[in-house]
Enzyme design. Sequence first.
Site, PDB file in Angstrom:
ATOM      1  N   CYS A 173      43.489  21.020   1.583  1.00 59.27           N
ATOM      2  CA  CYS A 173      43.808  22.428   1.843  1.00 59.27           C
ATOM      3  C   CYS A 173      43.739  22.621   3.353  1.00 59.27           C
ATOM      4  O   CYS A 173      42.660  22.510   3.955  1.00 59.27           O
ATOM      5  CB  CYS A 173      42.797  23.309   1.108  1.00 59.27           C
ATOM      6  N   CYS A 191      37.563  29.730   1.988  1.00 62.44           N
ATOM      7  CA  CYS A 191      38.187  29.748   3.301  1.00 62.44           C
ATOM      8  C   CYS A 191      37.372  30.534   4.329  1.00 62.44           C
ATOM      9  O   CYS A 191      37.078  31.703   4.140  1.00 62.44           O
ATOM     10  CB  CYS A 191      39.574  30.363   3.097  1.00 62.44           C
TER      11      CYS A 191
HETATM   12  S1  SF4 Z   1      42.703  37.005   5.559  1.00 70.19           S
HETATM   13 FE1  SF4 Z   1      44.040  36.860   3.734  1.00 70.19          FE
HETATM   14  S2  SF4 Z   1      45.853  35.775   4.448  1.00 70.19           S
HETATM   15 FE2  SF4 Z   1      44.264  35.450   5.986  1.00 70.19          FE
HETATM   16  S3  SF4 Z   1      43.288  33.502   5.429  1.00 70.19           S
HETATM   17 FE3  SF4 Z   1      42.128  35.131   4.423  1.00 70.19          FE
HETATM   18  S4  SF4 Z   1      43.037  35.365   2.383  1.00 70.19           S
HETATM   19 FE4  SF4 Z   1      44.486  34.187   3.632  1.00 70.19          FE
END
Ligand code: SF4
Length: 358
Positions: free
Chosen positions: A112, A345
Amino acid sequence: MVSSMPPLRGLLPEEIGSYIQQWGHKPYRGKQIFTWIQSQAVQRADEMTDLPKGLRQEIEERKLLQPLRRKAKQISRDGTEKYLWELGDGECIETVCMPYERRQSRQRVTLCLSTQVGCPLGCKFCATGQQGFTRNLTAAEILGQVLDITYEKRLEKQDFKVTNIVFMGMGEPMLNYDEVKKAIALLTHPQGQAIGQRRITVSTAGVVPGIERFAEEGWEVNLALSLHTIDPALRSTWMPVNDRYPLKEVLEACKRYWEKTRRRLSVEYALIAGVNDSLEDAQKLAKTFHQWPVHLNIIPVNPVQSSGALRPAKESLQKFTQELQRRGLEAVVREERGTDIDAACGQLRSQKQNKKEG
Ligand code: SF4
């Protein structure tokens, strides 16, 4: 005049060839250098054993390889690994490596990848979104995530090979379209990693011009939409990008993508307890997609500090998914990976930043 040369990891064989020709070398060497970098994942010019010594020296002196510096690595019980990399300018990005065991054929390994340092879209449930935006990554930095993991793994175990790529790490790929497109050209090149286009997925939070451009590429790369709710007002609350590109326009663009390419769109739906997990939400979702086929991935949200997003109970996750299936949609609960590490993330990067600031 000899022009200054960008890092070799972001260049195709013919581009490398035309640069080194300016220094008086044969352009066919470009193909050799490309194979060493992209297929063998070497980090130093002295590993490129079939190149003349002078050319190897020049590559080193001009600092044209620039591997990423690994700052941290976490390993989950399920084998998922999270890397925190430092870039040349001191900025940090993350990459997640997910190996899947296969009995018959070769092991499947999905990476990823990040495409930006931070992200300008500010989704409320996302740690990266809370960090703001710093800059786009170059194609060389995007490739670096694949190449440096490959290099490290091959030091441990000879036959490591990345088989699948998802552009779902830090950043919105459609806002760094040209570098992502270049990275795809490098990743799929037969003399490089040679990853099949069908094994690559680009995810978007709903940037309409990017979706439209993607539909025109004529390639077999997969498109994924991070949808998360079908309610426009709710979507604007959780995903401010919805104010710029309203849901209706995003869905129309996705439908045009399907009509043009006949490739099934993946739809990512992070289930948040009490927010978007009711049976009524599932019914609305089914109604939206009953005319064109999509593949729905239902993911229990990964709670991020300060977001207020809570994971749904297992039972409501199942009920939600079954309701979609009952209404004829192809819906699955996405297998969760790395739940015991900071695999969502932006979590590892923000944890390191907090430590630095604290
Ligand atoms: S803010 Fe939204 S678009 Fe940006 S990395 Fe996070 S989930 Fe993905």
